[in-house]
Design a protein around this motif. Structure first.
Motif, PDB file in Angstrom:
ATOM      1  N   TRP A   1       0.817  -1.217   0.000  1.00 44.11           N
ATOM      2  CA  TRP A   1       0.000   0.000   0.000  1.00 44.11           C
ATOM      3  C   TRP A   1       0.850   1.266   0.000  1.00 44.11           C
ATOM      4  O   TRP A   1       0.305   2.356  -0.182  1.00 44.11           O
ATOM      5  N   ASP A   2       2.148   1.110   0.243  1.00 36.72           N
ATOM      6  CA  ASP A   2       2.965   2.303   0.519  1.00 36.72           C
ATOM      7  C   ASP A   2       3.004   3.273  -0.653  1.00 36.72           C
ATOM      8  O   ASP A   2       2.733   4.463  -0.479  1.00 36.72           O
ATOM      9  N   GLY A   3       3.349   2.762  -1.844  1.00 39.24           N
ATOM     10  CA  GLY A   3       3.533   3.634  -2.997  1.00 39.24           C
ATOM     11  C   GLY A   3       2.258   4.381  -3.346  1.00 39.24           C
ATOM     12  O   GLY A   3       2.257   5.597  -3.577  1.00 39.24           O
ATOM     13  N   LEU A   4       1.137   3.651  -3.354  1.00 40.49           N
ATOM     14  CA  LEU A   4      -0.131   4.273  -3.749  1.00 40.49           C
ATOM     15  C   LEU A   4      -0.546   5.334  -2.739  1.00 40.49           C
ATOM     16  O   LEU A   4      -1.085   6.386  -3.097  1.00 40.49           O
ATOM     17  N   ASN A   5      -0.291   5.057  -1.457  1.00 40.86           N
ATOM     18  CA  ASN A   5      -0.631   6.050  -0.444  1.00 40.86           C
ATOM     19  C   ASN A   5       0.205   7.312  -0.603  1.00 40.86           C
ATOM     20  O   ASN A   5      -0.302   8.424  -0.441  1.00 40.86           O
ATOM     21  N   LEU A   6       1.476   7.114  -0.914  1.00 43.23           N
ATOM     22  CA  LEU A   6       2.346   8.281  -1.104  1.00 43.23           C
ATOM     23  C   LEU A   6       1.837   9.124  -2.278  1.00 43.23           C
ATOM     24  O   LEU A   6       1.754  10.351  -2.207  1.00 43.23           O
ATOM     25  N   LEU A   7       1.451   8.405  -3.343  1.00 42.59           N
ATOM     26  CA  LEU A   7       0.919   9.082  -4.530  1.00 42.59           C
ATOM     27  C   LEU A   7      -0.318   9.905  -4.163  1.00 42.59           C
ATOM     28  O   LEU A   7      -0.443  11.079  -4.535  1.00 42.59           O
ATOM     29  N   ALA A   8      -1.202   9.296  -3.396  1.00 39.57           N
ATOM     30  CA  ALA A   8      -2.436   9.992  -3.005  1.00 39.57           C
ATOM     31  C   ALA A   8      -2.115  11.227  -2.170  1.00 39.57           C
ATOM     32  O   ALA A   8      -2.750  12.266  -2.313  1.00 39.57           O
ATOM     33  N   THR A   9      -1.102  11.101  -1.314  1.00 41.88           N
ATOM     34  CA  THR A   9      -0.747  12.251  -0.477  1.00 41.88           C
ATOM     35  C   THR A   9      -0.192  13.389  -1.323  1.00 41.88           C
ATOM     36  O   THR A   9      -0.552  14.561  -1.130  1.00 41.88           O
ATOM     37  N   VAL A  10       0.652  13.026  -2.292  1.00 41.80           N
ATOM     38  CA  VAL A  10       1.169  14.059  -3.193  1.00 41.80           C
ATOM     39  C   VAL A  10       0.010  14.741  -3.913  1.00 41.80           C
ATOM     40  O   VAL A  10      -0.062  15.977  -4.005  1.00 41.80           O
TER      41      VAL A  10
END
Lengths: 635, 205, 349
Positions: A475-484
């Motif tokens: 889930w890490d990458g997608l969450n980071l993307l969403a935060t950006v």
């Protein structure tokens, strides 16, 4: 605006009438005067400004949520704070931003579009605003004193009950609901009365602009949906404070009953938010594609059907509670039906754009953005209506993605479009188009970057409302993307604010009708005078400002030395009688303060309900007490 | 010169005491809101009741039915006073309004007294059990509205008596009647639910 | 003494961090689109059918919308539109019939989707008619899962926590209950979710068709530690499952080494016994997870951490930092007692 004699009949003395109108509609001076305003432009503006401040608050909360979820095991917010923030985010966006902003727009636009001078009950209108404002202050008082609610914007018992959430936070939440619902119901009642009885002569039901239709349907939905949430929050509050057992499982109360009542309101609530937004879309499409809407009748019927169906699908929020299968099938079918009625409207807009001459303004950019986002959100909604898929996607980030597509795409994008469209009417100046387009593209990109990955997160098993997650779940990458993405949305928001502030001073002066649009609000000056029109317009077609000049008409004979409007018949809008509107009054504020004492005090002590009722009663009597001299009858 | 058509409304009445007035619509909305709330409350009562094996919950007395049934008589008759007043308001008859409103208030007060006597005799309260919660909610909500409307009617009567009764106030007398009819009409299903409900849907262990 | 506890805490925390890094790969399968059973398999098929069909519709609508930008009026009369704001009656009629056609097509497509969804739901509910089911009661509690195997023979009933072992190919009936608030049982690789509601029993059926470890976690917001309420479902071949079951039905292993013996005494002399039960010992607390076979489980604190001695030390010394707000009391364990306690608990295989 200078009154021009030449466009009006010789029989009237325009200069005298305008002079008298100015006097009788003048706002009182001073702070006390400011608190007594009852014109719909003033109240509508207050709603819109307060709601935008709430959008900022909710947006900051969203950024905090996204920052916490940026990476696994993040320590930015602890569970307690995180739960408060996401609850306040949902509550703010639903109750304190989305519904009030739609109401504010309606309060501002409906009398103009209907061609009258004010809403039917101007003091009730002011009272509704004060109740809303006190609801806002009440909730945020809790937030800033660390008694922010932390049980979700839905507050399911028993988690929200006295046993598992002691303290006052949930009481604050439940009573805040009461404030906003009182406000919403006041607005709904006066909007229905205004639209039903105060349209311009000749504006029969089948000549009403689609926006008026949408807000009429929305108001009726409020009338039937809001009592449910008042009941649900009262159940919760009385279980918590005076020991009733409505939803207490230990004593035969049923937590699922709360869910039924909550969602009987909660689902229509979504439509209450986005049906007026669809009305914005219709208005923008017609004005900026420069042609009549294709399929007016189909649009109206689809909107009415939407309003009805919205009440028949609340159970799709409860598929995971193990309901009988036959009920599930019914709610699947009704949930999918809404796609047909929404689809019809999408097809009509596309056909209108297709065969019109779209002028690519910022407002229309937002409409195109709306179509892209809303169609995607609608299609994921169809997926969620299928019970087996819902059982997987329910309460995961897939649902978070879905309803942000529907609500941001379906309501916020049209709202921004509407703001660009009507800003010249509100302020007299156009907003900057270059900045506007930048604003659109940044928002559009940021939005999709934030919320598209959430579909995948949900499918990959990430539940909602978790304050953190372990690494290695994928889930890490997608969450980071969403935060950006969330921070990009924030940048888009800042562009909007910059554009708004810039345009206040530097925007191009708009004139009455900068878009060459069709509906009556564009016949008033920009910004409109307190009395809207020197002479109320009369209409003979669905698109009055596009009608040939000889078909336009005005109403004469209304008193100008007092606030007077015209009542017309429900179906055909034939003149029926004149209607004296009340002037400025401080009583709405006094009454709202008295009611607030009762509501707010009852969180701490039940007796406040009684005392609050008594002082509110006295305030209402003061409100209705006849002023000296009794109003002249003129008949 | 102008080519714009004009509609002169100067000859129309400056007010209208009838269902054409927006205020009438406003009161009508209020009735809808209240009606929706009571409808959901009644539905919730039956939902809850159907989940219970034993109803009414053990220990709750069956409410007496005599007094509440008698209460219906003054209650329904009070509508006649309301009607009298609302018709008199149209004709601007001060005597009719005063008489109608007085009759309305007097009969409503009798009904209220009967209700409170009966309420007082219940052997359970809102904290006792789930039935208690519902019965008190029905009684509390309806009586609250009832007293509020009674107080408003009393204010109208006062205005009529002291002669401060212009078109707005007469319109108030007229539209207030809708709320009173509603409160009486909605009381009938509530009466059935509270006083006959435990018998109609009774189940013993 | 206080310093030593702090040192122990710090080292435990470091240990925890390391183990988390090293063992992060064991957190794997928790996905709705990675089916490991017939139920989730059907849902997966349904999902992809919806995905392709609705995806195609989305693309068509987007292409049409984009075309409104490019055609700006081509093929339709320009001048009358400017003046009249509408096209000729013929064009209007044509547009209306296209809208009608599109509406009919969408109704047909939705009908197909409703049928597909209902058929899938029906097929998934067929599992309860299959022979030889195993019934497991899952009781949600803030914030862990109590697992009870309901056997025909009540003496062979088994209580454990946060980890479910199931035999591959056998239908499993999950009976959902809750001790406090609403939770939701969800193991996406096997089936959709089912709420656990106080005062009710809900039912869900699932079956695994491949051996493996499937993670699930609470899906209904249940308070402070909703995020840390995970469980494992371990699907094993029938014989392996039976062996596991027999082992779990035994009372706790008696401590063997002196360290373990001391650890047992530490456990019995501290407040641990008020909440935790260890079968075969005086510890019979009911409000916390049963620890009879604690050493055999994969995680601690409802799978907040992998079950290693370092994590366990961190958890016992300072549960409120690892899982703030959880109901485990912080118990003062002297540094001399800690190691024996850990050895003992980990020996409860």
């Amino acid at each position: 605006m200078r009154a021009s004699q030449d466009i009006y009949p010789q029989s009237v003395d325009v200069e005298r009438d305008v002079e008298q109108l100015r006097n009788s509609w003048r706002h009182p001076r001073g702070v006390l005067g400011w608190l007594s305003f009852t014109t719909h432009q003033a109240i509508g503006t207050r709603y819109i400004v307060t709601a935008f401040i709430m959008l900022l608050a909710g947006g900051i909360e969203a950024l905090m949520i996204r920052t916490q979820l940026m990476r696994a095991n993040n320590g930015y917010l602890g569970p307690e704070r995180y739960n408060q923030i996401f609850t306040t985010h949902g509550t703010t966006m639903m109750f304190l931003f989305a519904v009030p902003v739609m109401e504010g727009m309606a309060i501002y636009l409906v009398p103009l579009m209907c061609g009258t001078r004010n809403v039917a009950f101007p003091r009730l209108n002011a009272f509704g605003y004060w109740m809303y404002l006190f609801g806002v202050l009440f909730l945020y008082w809790g937030v800033f004193t660390n008694t922010a609610p932390d049980v979700g914007w839905f507050a399911y018992p028993p988690l929200s009950g006295p046993q598992y959430t002691p303290g006052k936070s949930t009481d604050f939440w439940a009573q805040m609901i009461t404030f906003t619902e009182v406000s919403a119901l006041c607005v709904a009642a006066e909007i229905i009365a205004t639209i039903s009885k105060m349209r311009a002569p000749g504006m029969s039901l089948n000549r009403m602009p689609l926006y008026i239709w949408s807000i009429l349907i929305q108001s009726w939905m409020i009338i039937f949906a809001m009592p449910a949430i008042v009941l649900a929050s009262s159940y919760l509050l009385s279980d918590r404070t005076v020991g009733t057992h409505f939803v207490n499982p230990a004593e035969g109360g049923d937590p699922l009953l709360y869910q039924h009542i909550f969602w009987f309101f909660g689902h229509p609530e979504v439509y209450i938010i986005f049906i007026p937004a669809l009305g914005f879309v219709s208005a923008i499409v017609v004005a900026h594609a420069r042609r009549e809407i294709v399929g007016y009748t189909a649009m109206v019927l689809a909107q009415i059907a939407n309003g009805f169906i919205a009440f028949g699908l609340w159970v799709h929020h409860m598929f995971a509670t193990d309901l009988p299968q036959i009920g599930e099938a019914y709610f699947t079918a009704s949930s999918m039906m809404i796609a047909v009625t929404s689809g019809v409207q999408i097809f009509c807009w596309i056909a209108t754009l297709w065969s019109g001459r779209p002028r690519m303004t910022t407002a229309l950019h937002f409409v195109y953005g709306f179509i892209a986002i809303f169609v995607l959100g609608g299609l994921t909604g169809v997926m969620l209506a299928a019970v087996p898929l819902d059982l997987q996607a329910h309460d995961t980030y897939f649902v978070v993605a879905h309803f942000h597509y529907v609500l941001i795409g379906g309501a916020l994008f049209p709202l921004f479009g509407a703001f660009y469209h009507w800003h010249p009417k509100f302020t007299g100046r156009l907003m900057n188009e270059t900045l506007g387009r930048a604003n659109f593209w940044v928002l559009f990109a940021g939005f999709n970057l934030t919320f598209f990955p959430m579909h995948i997160l949900g499918l990959k098993g990430m539940p909602r409302r978790i304050y953190t997650y372990p690494p290695g779940m994928g889930w890490d990458g997608l969450n980071l993307l969403a935060t950006v993405g969330a921070w990009i949305i924030a940048a888009g928001g800042i562009l909007f604010i910059v554009n708004f502030l810039w345009s206040r001073k530097n925007g191009e002066v708009a004139g009455n009708n900068p878009w060459d649009a069709d509906s009556l609000e564009w016949a008033a000056s920009s910004p409109p005078a307190n009395y809207n029109f020197e002479y109320l317009p009369a209409v003979t077609s669905r698109y009055p400002l596009w009608a040939p000049r000889e078909q336009r008409g005005v109403v004469t004979g209304l008193a100008t030395d007092r606030r007077e409007a015209l009542v017309t018949t429900l179906m055909d809008a034939e003149p029926h009688h004149r209607y004296i509107l009340p002037g400025s009054s401080i009583w709405p504020l006094i009454s709202a303060i008295c009611v607030t004492i009762g509501f707010a005090g009852s969180v701490f002590n039940g007796w406040y309900i009684t005392w609050g009722a008594i002082i509110s009663g006295l305030a209402f009597i003061g409100w209705f007490w006849p002023k000296r001299p009794l109003e002249p009858a003129h008949d | 010169m102008t080519d714009v058509q004009t509609i002169d409304v100067g000859h129309l009445k400056a007010y209208d005491i009838s269902n054409q007035d927006p205020l009438w619509w406003g009161q009508f909305m209020f009735v809808f809101i209240e009606g929706a709330m009571f409808a959901i409350l009644i539905a919730a009562y039956f939902y809850t009741r159907l989940r219970m094996d034993v109803w009414p919950p053990p220990g709750d007395q069956f409410p007496h039915k005599l007094l509440p049934t008698l209460e219906l008589i003054p209650l329904i008759l009070s509508c006649a006073g309301t009607y009298w007043a609302s018709e008199a308001a149209k004709k601007n008859s001060r005597g009719g309004m005063a008489g109608g409103l007085t009759l309305n208030i007097a009969l409503a007060a009798v009904a209220l007294w009967m209700r409170i006597v009966e309420w007082h005799s219940l052997n359970f309260n809102w904290m006792t059990d789930i039935q208690g919660s519902y019965v008190w909610a029905f009684l509390g909500l309806h009586t609250f509205d009832y007293i509020a409307d009674l107080a408003f009617t009393a204010v109208l009567l006062l205005l009529v008596l002291i002669g401060r009764c212009g078109p707005k106030q007469r319109l108030g007398v007229h539209v207030d009647s809708i709320v009173w009819y509603f409160l009486v009409a909605i009381w009938i299903p509530i009466y059935v639910v509270i006083y006959w409900g435990p018998i109609i849907v009774e189940t013993q262990q | 003494m206080k310093t030593t506890t702090r040192v122990a805490k710090v080292s435990a925390a470091t240990c925890t961090a390391f183990t988390l890094l090293l063992t992060s790969c064991i957190y794997n399968r928790q996905s709705a689109i990675d089916p490991a059973g017939p139920q989730s398999g059907r849902i997966d098929t349904l999902w992809w059918s919806f995905f392709w069909l609705l995806g195609a519709i989305f693309l068509i609508v987007m292409v049409l919308t984009a075309m409104t930008l490019t055609r700006q009026h081509r093929g339709f009369e320009q001048e009358p539109l400017e003046a009249l704001h509408k096209a000729s009656e013929k064009t209007e009629a044509r547009l209306r019939s296209v809208i009608t056609g599109a509406t009919i097509v969408s109704i047909v497509i939705l009908f197909v989707l409703i049928v597909a969804s209902t058929v899938t739901g029906k097929a998934n509910s067929e599992l309860q008619n299959k022979k030889n089911p195993l019934t497991i009661q899952v009781t949600g509690t803030q914030w862990w899962w109590q697992i009870e195997y309901k056997m025909g023979d009540p003496t062979r009933s088994l209580v454990t926590a946060n980890e479910i072992h199931i035999p591959v190919g056998r239908p499993i009936q999950i009976r959902g209950a809750s001790n406090d608030v609403i939770h939701s049982f969800w193991v996406p690789n096997l089936n959709g979710k089912r709420d656990l509601i106080p005062s009710r029993i809900t039912t869900e059926w699932l079956e695994a068709d491949h051996p493996g470890a499937y993670r699930g976690q609470c899906a209904e917001f249940c308070g402070l530690q909703h995020a840390h309420m995970a469980l494992w479902v371990i699907a094993e071949p029938e014989d392996k499952f039976n062996a596991w079951l027999e082992a779990q039905l035994q009372p706790a292993a008696s401590p063997r080494t002196p360290e373990e013996i001391k650890g047992e005494q530490v456990f019995m002399n501290h407040a641990c016994i008020y909440c935790h039960a260890i079968e075969g010992t005086p510890a019979a607390g009911q409000s916390g997870p049963d620890l009879t076979h604690f050493g055999s489980r994969r995680g601690i604190a409802a799978n907040t951490l992998p079950n290693t001695m370092g994590n366990l030390a961190g958890w016992i010394l300072d549960p409120q930092t690892i899982k703030p707000g959880n109901h485990m009391a912080t118990i003062e364990v002297s540094s001399g007692d800690l190691q024996p306690l850990l050895e003992y608990l980990e020996s409860l295989k």
